[in-house]
Structures are given as C-alpha cells and as structure tokens.
Design a protein around this motif. Structure first.
Motif, PDB file in Angstrom:
ATOM      1  N   ASP A 172     -55.024   6.098  17.173  1.00 22.92           N
ATOM      2  CA  ASP A 172     -55.207   7.540  17.012  1.00 22.92           C
ATOM      3  C   ASP A 172     -54.732   7.980  15.632  1.00 22.92           C
ATOM      4  O   ASP A 172     -53.645   7.604  15.180  1.00 22.92           O
ATOM      5  CB  ASP A 172     -54.417   8.279  18.093  1.00 22.92           C
ATOM      6  CG  ASP A 172     -54.452   9.779  17.905  1.00 22.92           C
ATOM      7  OD1 ASP A 172     -55.499  10.306  17.510  1.00 22.92           O
ATOM      8  OD2 ASP A 172     -53.409  10.429  18.138  1.00 22.92           O
ATOM      9  N   THR A 173     -55.558   8.782  14.941  1.00 24.68           N
ATOM     10  CA  THR A 173     -55.180   9.294  13.618  1.00 24.68           C
ATOM     11  C   THR A 173     -55.285  10.814  13.581  1.00 24.68           C
ATOM     12  O   THR A 173     -55.711  11.404  12.587  1.00 24.68           O
ATOM     13  CB  THR A 173     -56.077   8.689  12.525  1.00 24.68           C
ATOM     14  OG1 THR A 173     -57.458   8.968  12.826  1.00 24.68           O
ATOM     15  CG2 THR A 173     -55.884   7.181  12.432  1.00 24.68           C
ATOM     16  N   ALA A 174     -54.891  11.468  14.673  1.00 25.98           N
ATOM     17  CA  ALA A 174     -54.954  12.929  14.734  1.00 25.98           C
ATOM     18  C   ALA A 174     -54.076  13.538  13.644  1.00 25.98           C
ATOM     19  O   ALA A 174     -53.019  13.000  13.309  1.00 25.98           O
ATOM     20  CB  ALA A 174     -54.500  13.407  16.107  1.00 25.98           C
ATOM     21  N   PRO A 175     -54.496  14.677  13.055  1.00 24.70           N
ATOM     22  CA  PRO A 175     -53.689  15.320  12.012  1.00 24.70           C
ATOM     23  C   PRO A 175     -52.462  15.998  12.601  1.00 24.70           C
ATOM     24  O   PRO A 175     -52.223  15.980  13.807  1.00 24.70           O
ATOM     25  CB  PRO A 175     -54.660  16.341  11.414  1.00 24.70           C
ATOM     26  CG  PRO A 175     -55.605  16.656  12.537  1.00 24.70           C
ATOM     27  CD  PRO A 175     -55.760  15.379  13.317  1.00 24.70           C
ATOM     28  N   ASP A 176     -51.676  16.631  11.709  1.00 28.27           N
ATOM     29  CA  ASP A 176     -50.491  17.396  12.109  1.00 28.27           C
ATOM     30  C   ASP A 176     -49.447  16.535  12.799  1.00 28.27           C
ATOM     31  O   ASP A 176     -48.728  16.996  13.682  1.00 28.27           O
ATOM     32  CB  ASP A 176     -50.865  18.566  13.041  1.00 28.27           C
ATOM     33  CG  ASP A 176     -51.769  19.567  12.343  1.00 28.27           C
ATOM     34  OD1 ASP A 176     -51.522  19.856  11.164  1.00 28.27           O
ATOM     35  OD2 ASP A 176     -52.714  20.042  12.980  1.00 28.27           O
ATOM     36  N   ARG A 177     -49.344  15.285  12.398  1.00 26.91           N
ATOM     37  CA  ARG A 177     -48.343  14.406  13.004  1.00 26.91           C
ATOM     38  C   ARG A 177     -47.856  13.408  11.967  1.00 26.91           C
ATOM     39  O   ARG A 177     -48.665  12.809  11.257  1.00 26.91           O
ATOM     40  CB  ARG A 177     -48.941  13.682  14.209  1.00 26.91           C
ATOM     41  CG  ARG A 177     -48.089  12.561  14.750  1.00 26.91           C
ATOM     42  CD  ARG A 177     -48.727  11.901  15.956  1.00 26.91           C
ATOM     43  NE  ARG A 177     -48.469  12.645  17.173  1.00 26.91           N
ATOM     44  CZ  ARG A 177     -48.906  12.278  18.371  1.00 26.91           C
ATOM     45  NH1 ARG A 177     -49.622  11.192  18.509  1.00 26.91           N
ATOM     46  NH2 ARG A 177     -48.628  12.994  19.433  1.00 26.91           N
ATOM     47  N   GLN A 178     -46.539  13.243  11.877  1.00 25.94           N
ATOM     48  CA  GLN A 178     -46.029  12.163  11.043  1.00 25.94           C
ATOM     49  C   GLN A 178     -46.472  10.834  11.633  1.00 25.94           C
ATOM     50  O   GLN A 178     -46.471  10.644  12.843  1.00 25.94           O
ATOM     51  CB  GLN A 178     -44.500  12.201  11.005  1.00 25.94           C
ATOM     52  CG  GLN A 178     -43.915  13.258  10.078  1.00 25.94           C
ATOM     53  CD  GLN A 178     -42.414  13.129  10.007  1.00 25.94           C
ATOM     54  OE1 GLN A 178     -41.737  13.177  11.015  1.00 25.94           O
ATOM     55  NE2 GLN A 178     -41.880  12.978   8.820  1.00 25.94           N
ATOM     56  N   ARG A 179     -46.827   9.901  10.746  1.00 25.83           N
ATOM     57  CA  ARG A 179     -47.320   8.615  11.229  1.00 25.83           C
ATOM     58  C   ARG A 179     -46.687   7.491  10.415  1.00 25.83           C
ATOM     59  O   ARG A 179     -46.659   7.525   9.191  1.00 25.83           O
ATOM     60  CB  ARG A 179     -48.847   8.567  11.114  1.00 25.83           C
ATOM     61  CG  ARG A 179     -49.476   7.296  11.669  1.00 25.83           C
ATOM     62  CD  ARG A 179     -50.992   7.430  11.736  1.00 25.83           C
ATOM     63  NE  ARG A 179     -51.379   8.460  12.702  1.00 25.83           N
ATOM     64  CZ  ARG A 179     -51.890   9.634  12.369  1.00 25.83           C
ATOM     65  NH1 ARG A 179     -52.098   9.940  11.115  1.00 25.83           N
ATOM     66  NH2 ARG A 179     -52.206  10.522  13.299  1.00 25.83           N
ATOM     67  N   PHE A 180     -46.153   6.504  11.139  1.00 23.40           N
ATOM     68  CA  PHE A 180     -45.550   5.331  10.525  1.00 23.40           C
ATOM     69  C   PHE A 180     -46.278   4.105  11.070  1.00 23.40           C
ATOM     70  O   PHE A 180     -46.353   3.917  12.284  1.00 23.40           O
ATOM     71  CB  PHE A 180     -44.057   5.243  10.863  1.00 23.40           C
ATOM     72  CG  PHE A 180     -43.304   6.528  10.603  1.00 23.40           C
ATOM     73  CD1 PHE A 180     -42.916   6.862   9.325  1.00 23.40           C
ATOM     74  CD2 PHE A 180     -43.003   7.402  11.648  1.00 23.40           C
ATOM     75  CE1 PHE A 180     -42.225   8.049   9.080  1.00 23.40           C
ATOM     76  CE2 PHE A 180     -42.315   8.580  11.418  1.00 23.40           C
ATOM     77  CZ  PHE A 180     -41.926   8.908  10.120  1.00 23.40           C
ATOM     78  N   VAL A 181     -46.814   3.286  10.175  1.00 15.45           N
ATOM     79  CA  VAL A 181     -47.589   2.118  10.588  1.00 15.45           C
ATOM     80  C   VAL A 181     -46.902   0.862  10.076  1.00 15.45           C
ATOM     81  O   VAL A 181     -46.617   0.746   8.881  1.00 15.45           O
ATOM     82  CB  VAL A 181     -49.034   2.181  10.069  1.00 15.45           C
ATOM     83  CG1 VAL A 181     -49.831   0.978  10.588  1.00 15.45           C
ATOM     84  CG2 VAL A 181     -49.712   3.482  10.497  1.00 15.45           C
ATOM     85  N   VAL A 182     -46.636  -0.060  10.988  1.00 14.21           N
ATOM     86  CA  VAL A 182     -46.001  -1.332  10.641  1.00 14.21           C
ATOM     87  C   VAL A 182     -46.980  -2.450  10.965  1.00 14.21           C
ATOM     88  O   VAL A 182     -47.442  -2.577  12.102  1.00 14.21           O
ATOM     89  CB  VAL A 182     -44.684  -1.530  11.411  1.00 14.21           C
ATOM     90  CG1 VAL A 182     -44.064  -2.882  11.062  1.00 14.21           C
ATOM     91  CG2 VAL A 182     -43.707  -0.397  11.105  1.00 14.21           C
TER      92      VAL A 182
END
Length: 275
Positions: free
Chosen positions: A179-189
C-alpha cells in the motif's frame, strides 16, 4: 446540544472506519461555553482532511468555519489546537484580534447574534506510520517481531508463501505491491537477501517513502544501485537509501540488526516530524 447515544455511535463508527482506512481526521470537543451557545461542553464533531465537518455537532456556522481552519492546521502540523471563539467586544476588551495566537490559544470571532463564547479543543488523528519489510529471511522476521511496540502499521512483503509473521503484521504476497496511500509516513526496509532485490528497491523508491534502507553490505548495494541506475533509476533517489541499513551498533545477530534499523527509523520519525 450534546450528542445523543445514536449520534455518538455514528461518530465512533466513522472514526473507526477512517482509522482502518488510514485516513487522517480531527476531533473537535467543546470544552467551555459562556452565555448562549447552541453547543454545550462535551459536544464533539469529526472533521475530515479537507476541513469538512461530518458526524457530531459543535454549533452552527459561526463556530464551524473557525473549527475547520483549526482542524486543517492541526492535521498539517500534527499538533492539537485550542480555539477560543468570542464576540468582537470581548476580543477588543482583552486586546486580542481574530486569528491571533497567544499562550497556546487561537482566538476567533463569534459573529452570531447570541454573543456567546466557546472554547474548543481540536485534536488531530493521523494514520499510523507504515513499516514495510521486504523479505522473509531472519532479519525481516526479527524486524517484524521487534517493531510490534513502536506504534506502526507493519507489512511483511515478499513474493510467494510467507512464514507465519508476528501478530498484527499484514502480509503482502503479490510481488512488492504494498500500500502506498498518501498522508502517511512510510519506512521501507529491504531485507530480501538476493531474492527480488531489484524489484523491492524499485517499489520502495516509487512509494514516496521518507526512509528506505537496504540490509546488506555497501559493496552489494553499490552493485545493485549501479545496475538500476543504468536501467534508468534516478541516481539521486538511490543516493538517499540507507545502506547498510541501521545505525552502527556493531550488530551481528538478526535481532541486533533489527534493533539498529528500528533505532534509525525512530531517529528519522522524530526529527521534526508530526507523529
């Protein structure tokens, strides 16, 4: 006017729906009223990310515009707002003007004939940050387990069958289509260990994540980055990837590596961020 049991149930239902959908919103609560006002202490309303007041009640048009503006600011900054709505003569008597901030209070003018005053607390409710872990090896599973106490929505993402992840971890087995919905911090490892490194890194860079980390040596990442850059991936974006992932804690075991990554994520999350 305060909320009836039915209205309160609708408000709670809508709040839960927005939380599940990962959508930001704000809750306005009447704290105090003076003289005649249509809303009373304890009344609540839900405000959407575009400033629309939906469920609940906090008064008529005189209050709604000021509350909507405060909600938009709260959602943008991630900080609650305290609004004091007062008639013009009272604002003048106290030497403040509409729109002024003083001692944590945001003043607004009440132009309604009632001439009442109202204090409102506006609290933003932001989506949980998203932690996406690409891979199903020991480091990926250790990170999924250790991150359980860090208030993040966690996704374990790898093609094919996944081992049983930690509780409350969402599984994504459709390649790396998380999921890549906006308005959210996202951390990808990326902890793919050679099983889909290219695809995982491409997905991470395309997701708009503010933190992307690669579990592996500098040499391995340099080889991967050179291959992707030759294939058209932005060199500047590749340069922002944390490789090797995590703070330098001299970590050796999967659990220690996971700890070092979480420490780096917390640092990124709290440096001037809103959640």
């Amino acid at each position: 006017m305060t909320l009836s049991a039915t209205a309160h149930a609708r408000l709670s239902h809508e709040m839960n729906r927005l939380r599940r959908a990962g959508q930001p919103f704000a809750i306005a609560t009447i704290v105090r009223t003076v003289d005649a006002t249509s809303a009373k202490p304890g009344a609540k309303a839900l405000i959407l990310a575009d400033g629309t007041l939906t469920e609940g009640w906090v008064g008529g048009g005189c209050a709604r515009a000021a509350i909507s503006r405060a909600a938009l600011d709260a959602l943008r900054d991630g900080q609650p707002q305290f609004v004091s709505l007062r008639p013009s003569d009272l604002l003048d008597a106290e030497g403040v003007s509409a729109g002024e901030h003083r001692d944590g209070i945001r003043f607004a003018r009440n132009g309604c004939p009632s001439k009442g005053s109202m204090d409102i607390f506006v609290e933003p409710v932001l989506p949980l940050p998203q932690l996406v872990i690409c891979g199903a090896g020991p480091v990926a599973l250790a990170l999924a387990d250790l991150s359980a106490r860090f208030d993040m929505h966690r996704t374990l993402c790898a093609p094919g069958a996944l081992p049983d992840p930690a509780p409350d971890v969402e599984e994504c087995c459709d390649s790396f289509a998380f999921d890549t919905a906006p308005d959210r911090q996202r951390f990808v490892v990326i902890a793919t260990q050679g099983k889909g490194d290219d695809a995982a890194l491409r997905a991470a860079l395309a997701s708009g994540a503010e933190y992307v980390a690669f579990v592996g040596s500098k040499r391995k990442f340099a080889t991967l980055a050179a291959r992707l850059q030759a294939d058209g991936v932005c060199a500047q974006a590749l340069a922002q990837v944390h490789a090797p992932a995590g703070l330098d804690l001299h970590a050796i075991t999967p659990e220690e590596i996971a700890l070092s990554i979480l420490a780096q994520i917390v640092t990124t999350r709290r440096e001037g961020r809103r959640t």
